[in-house]
Design a protein around this motif. Structure first.
Motif, PDB file in Angstrom:
ATOM      1  N   GLY A  52       0.780  -0.991  -0.023  1.00 13.21           N
ATOM      2  CA  GLY A  52       0.062   0.124  -0.039  1.00 13.21           C
ATOM      3  C   GLY A  52       0.742   1.223  -0.041  1.00 13.21           C
ATOM      4  O   GLY A  52       0.258   2.273   0.181  1.00 13.21           O
ATOM      5  N   CYS A  53       2.299   1.009  -0.218  1.00 13.54           N
ATOM      6  CA  CYS A  53       3.092   2.194  -0.066  1.00 13.54           C
ATOM      7  C   CYS A  53       3.747   2.400  -1.567  1.00 13.54           C
ATOM      8  O   CYS A  53       4.064   1.514  -2.186  1.00 13.54           O
ATOM      9  CB  CYS A  53       3.956   2.033   0.975  1.00 13.54           C
ATOM     10  N   LEU A  54       4.084   3.805  -1.540  1.00 10.92           N
ATOM     11  CA  LEU A  54       4.919   3.900  -2.425  1.00 10.92           C
ATOM     12  C   LEU A  54       6.405   4.478  -2.161  1.00 10.92           C
ATOM     13  O   LEU A  54       6.486   5.000  -0.837  1.00 10.92           O
ATOM     14  CB  LEU A  54       4.550   5.505  -3.442  1.00 10.92           C
ATOM     15  N   ALA A 381      12.721   6.729   1.454  1.00 10.39           N
ATOM     16  CA  ALA A 381      11.487   7.160   1.884  1.00 10.39           C
ATOM     17  C   ALA A 381      10.189   6.320   1.534  1.00 10.39           C
ATOM     18  O   ALA A 381       9.995   5.975   0.316  1.00 10.39           O
ATOM     19  CB  ALA A 381      11.208   8.596   1.398  1.00 10.39           C
ATOM     20  N   VAL A 382       9.233   5.806   2.570  1.00  8.54           N
ATOM     21  CA  VAL A 382       8.024   5.090   2.319  1.00  8.54           C
ATOM     22  C   VAL A 382       6.978   5.936   2.606  1.00  8.54           C
ATOM     23  O   VAL A 382       6.725   6.495   3.505  1.00  8.54           O
ATOM     24  CB  VAL A 382       8.078   3.840   3.115  1.00  8.54           C
ATOM     25  N   TRP A 383       6.119   5.851   1.558  1.00  3.73           N
ATOM     26  CA  TRP A 383       4.979   6.913   1.589  1.00  3.73           C
ATOM     27  C   TRP A 383       3.639   6.079   1.555  1.00  3.73           C
ATOM     28  O   TRP A 383       3.558   5.163   0.596  1.00  3.73           O
ATOM     29  CB  TRP A 383       4.775   7.969   0.305  1.00  3.73           C
ATOM     30  N   ASP A 384       2.587   6.173   2.512  1.00  6.51           N
ATOM     31  CA  ASP A 384       1.433   5.414   2.698  1.00  6.51           C
ATOM     32  C   ASP A 384       0.643   6.154   1.734  1.00  6.51           C
ATOM     33  O   ASP A 384      -0.081   7.210   2.025  1.00  6.51           O
ATOM     34  CB  ASP A 384       1.055   5.669   4.043  1.00  6.51           C
ATOM     35  N   THR A 385       0.201   5.364   0.606  1.00 13.00           N
ATOM     36  CA  THR A 385      -0.827   6.161  -0.207  1.00 13.00           C
ATOM     37  C   THR A 385      -2.215   5.491  -0.097  1.00 13.00           C
ATOM     38  O   THR A 385      -3.160   5.605  -1.005  1.00 13.00           O
ATOM     39  CB  THR A 385      -0.334   5.677  -1.750  1.00 13.00           C
ATOM     40  N   MET A 405       2.162  14.360   2.496  1.00 13.64           N
ATOM     41  CA  MET A 405       3.334  15.281   2.481  1.00 13.64           C
ATOM     42  C   MET A 405       4.292  15.003   3.598  1.00 13.64           C
ATOM     43  O   MET A 405       5.195  15.574   3.982  1.00 13.64           O
ATOM     44  CB  MET A 405       2.894  16.817   2.721  1.00 13.64           C
ATOM     45  N   SER A 406       3.890  13.776   4.405  1.00 15.42           N
ATOM     46  CA  SER A 406       4.577  13.422   5.618  1.00 15.42           C
ATOM     47  C   SER A 406       4.954  11.974   5.456  1.00 15.42           C
ATOM     48  O   SER A 406       4.030  11.119   4.791  1.00 15.42           O
ATOM     49  CB  SER A 406       3.774  13.643   6.977  1.00 15.42           C
ATOM     50  N   VAL A 407       6.114  11.515   5.607  1.00 16.70           N
ATOM     51  CA  VAL A 407       6.399  10.280   5.247  1.00 16.70           C
ATOM     52  C   VAL A 407       6.095   9.175   6.439  1.00 16.70           C
ATOM     53  O   VAL A 407       5.928   9.343   7.458  1.00 16.70           O
ATOM     54  CB  VAL A 407       8.121   9.992   5.289  1.00 16.70           C
ATOM     55  N   LYS A 408       5.830   8.003   5.941  1.00 20.09           N
ATOM     56  CA  LYS A 408       5.472   6.766   7.173  1.00 20.09           C
ATOM     57  C   LYS A 408       6.643   6.360   7.472  1.00 20.09           C
ATOM     58  O   LYS A 408       6.718   6.131   8.679  1.00 20.09           O
ATOM     59  CB  LYS A 408       4.869   5.659   6.248  1.00 20.09           C
ATOM     60  N   HIS A 409       7.395   5.739   6.701  1.00 21.29           N
ATOM     61  CA  HIS A 409       8.875   5.317   7.254  1.00 21.29           C
ATOM     62  C   HIS A 409       9.927   5.885   6.478  1.00 21.29           C
ATOM     63  O   HIS A 409       9.857   6.282   5.370  1.00 21.29           O
ATOM     64  CB  HIS A 409       8.960   3.667   6.978  1.00 21.29           C
ATOM     65  N   LEU A 410      11.106   6.052   6.979  1.00 16.09           N
ATOM     66  CA  LEU A 410      12.353   6.963   6.409  1.00 16.09           C
ATOM     67  C   LEU A 410      13.747   5.977   7.098  1.00 16.09           C
ATOM     68  O   LEU A 410      13.651   5.770   8.114  1.00 16.09           O
ATOM     69  CB  LEU A 410      12.460   8.129   6.977  1.00 16.09           C
ATOM     70  N   PHE A 411      14.542   5.585   6.129  1.00 12.53           N
ATOM     71  CA  PHE A 411      15.733   4.967   6.374  1.00 12.53           C
ATOM     72  C   PHE A 411      16.933   5.718   5.930  1.00 12.53           C
ATOM     73  O   PHE A 411      17.022   6.141   4.684  1.00 12.53           O
ATOM     74  CB  PHE A 411      15.632   3.443   5.847  1.00 12.53           C
TER      75      PHE A 411
END
Length: 444
Positions: A52-54, A381-385, A405-411
């Motif tokens: 479910g993420c970009l 960067a993982v974005w929940d769409t 405009m805010s990230v779900k996960h970031l590595f």
């Protein structure tokens, strides 16, 4: 050997050489690097289900003044042009010290991280009350952000016709000595470096011609990059023509301030000849659209720069002239301004996102970042769409048109610093409380 696997991404925007977009794919990370991208990958390490993420490369911020997060929305500077804005804020900034620099940097970098940024530069050009560049370096290290601080400087005070108060400027010999010190102590030239240091006299109107030239010579001797403000608004152009008898681009070229190891902030008022100069010399530009709007500086000719082959990245700029540190909003604003200036087809959402990732990495001399490819750094960067911002979107890759405009996960370097929209590495509520305490003290 440490491995993590990002599994089942709906879509991966690689920003690789062919700009591949991969559906239902995985990313395997090994020891801070991307090892493989593909389908049905496996690992004995940690697995993150990103269904479910970009997924995109981490965003890159090419211009900031992190200390300014302590002076957002200052009443006297809210509606001022650049020079008046500076004169309002200099007396406040002169009261800063090491704690203000550290805390404001943590807030600014955390805000960037929550917007998907994994690599940020910083332009620190004033050092009151014992503040030093390492105050910000320590903040970035604790947070886990990849960092490119620059040792800025001002040497022309009010008594010599400059803008800053005399007590905020430094002796030029001392500036050069400290530039040597911080490069020797903190600059890491290796691939995958978490900290590189640049040299950055504040602007052509805040230091002498000699310091601009000497800083360029020192940077080349040390193998580090150069950064400053250039051609920011009409006042900037008028000052250059009156004081130097030429436009800012010509002044920069005469002093050695063009080349692949140089990037300039703003460049709102570059003309065609200067754009051609930057293209030929491979000089980079940090485009700061929100700050340019906030200060009424104008719309930078980004479309013309890109068409000419100029390297362009995005910059949030300081929070005293932006009031926000969200790099996704910056990318969206960049896209919209080019459409206002040049038509609806002037810049796509994909191109603006490319500027925010790969473009910024190239400006900072970091081809190991800004793209998702085997062998590159695992800044992801993982974005929940699946949220309301993307509901009804036909194209998840058009993130800047309809997406979070805010990230779900970031590595960063394979280390997770944002999980489910929350910073994992520092106690952010405590830092916010400390920031607000410091801000109240400055207002007293």
């Amino acid at each position: 050997m440490t491995e993590i696997l990002l599994k089942n991404a709906d879509l991966i925007l690689t920003m690789d050489e062919s700009r591949q977009e991969l559906s239902k794919a995985d990313i395997l990370v090994r020891d801070g690097q991307i090892a493989r991208i593909g389908q049905r990958l496996v690992t004995q390490g940690e697995v993150h289900d990103v269904s479910g993420c970009l997924v995109t490369p981490g965003l890159v911020n090419t211009h900031h003044h992190l200390y300014q997060t302590l002076t957002r929305a200052v009443p006297g500077g809210q509606d001022a042009l650049l020079f008046g804005w500076l004169q309002t804020l200099y007396p406040i900034w002169s009261r800063f010290g090491p704690e203000e620099m550290f805390t404001s940097a943590q807030i600014g970098l955390a805000e960037l991280a929550l917007s998907g940024c994994t690599l940020s530069s910083d332009h620190l050009y004033l050092y009151p009350n014992g503040a030093r560049l390492e105050d910000t370096i320590a903040a970035a290290s604790e947070l886990g952000m990849r960092f490119h601080p620059t040792r800025g400087a001002m040497s022309i005070g009010e008594s010599d016709g400059g803008l800053p108060p005399d007590h905020l400027v430094e002796n030029e010999a001392a500036i050069l000595d400290d530039m040597v010190r911080v490069v020797d102590a903190f600059h890491d030239p290796s691939e995958g470096a978490m900290c590189r240091v640049g040299l950055a006299p504040c602007s052509p109107f805040s230091v002498s011609r000699d310091l601009m030239r000497d800083a360029a010579l020192l940077a080349r001797d040390k193998g580090v990059m150069l950064h400053t403000h250039l051609a920011e608004n009409d006042e900037d152009i008028a000052y250059s023509q009156a004081q130097f008898g030429c436009r800012p681009g010509q002044y920069a070229e005469e002093l050695g301030w063009t080349g692949p190891d140089v990037w300039h902030a703003h460049c709102v008022k570059l003309d065609g000849a200067e754009i051609d100069l930057f293209s030929r010399s491979e000089t980079g530009v940090a485009h700061c659209p929100c700050s340019n709007c906030r200060l009424g500086s104008g719309i930078a000719p980004v479309r013309a720069m890109r068409d000419a082959g100029v390297k362009v990245g995005l910059g949030a700029d300081g929070s005293a002239s932006n009031d926000n540190g969200n790099l996704m909003l910056e990318a969206r604003q960049a896209m919209l301004l080019q459409r206002v200036a040049n038509g609806a087809d002037a810049m796509s959402a994909r191109e603006a996102l490319e500027i925010a990732t790969r473009g910024g990495a190239d400006v900072l001399g970091r081809p190991d970042c800004g793209r998702l490819m085997p062998g590159k750094r695992a800044d992801i960067a993982v974005w929940d769409t699946r949220g309301i911002e993307s509901a009804g979107s036909w194209d998840p890759a058009a993130l800047l048109l309809a997406g979070p405009m805010s990230v779900k996960h970031l590595f960063v370097e394979g280390r997770q610093i944002v999980r489910d929209g929350h910073i994992t590495t520092i106690d952010l509520p405590r830092v916010i409380e400390r920031q607000n305490t410091l801000a109240r003290a400055l207002q007293a």
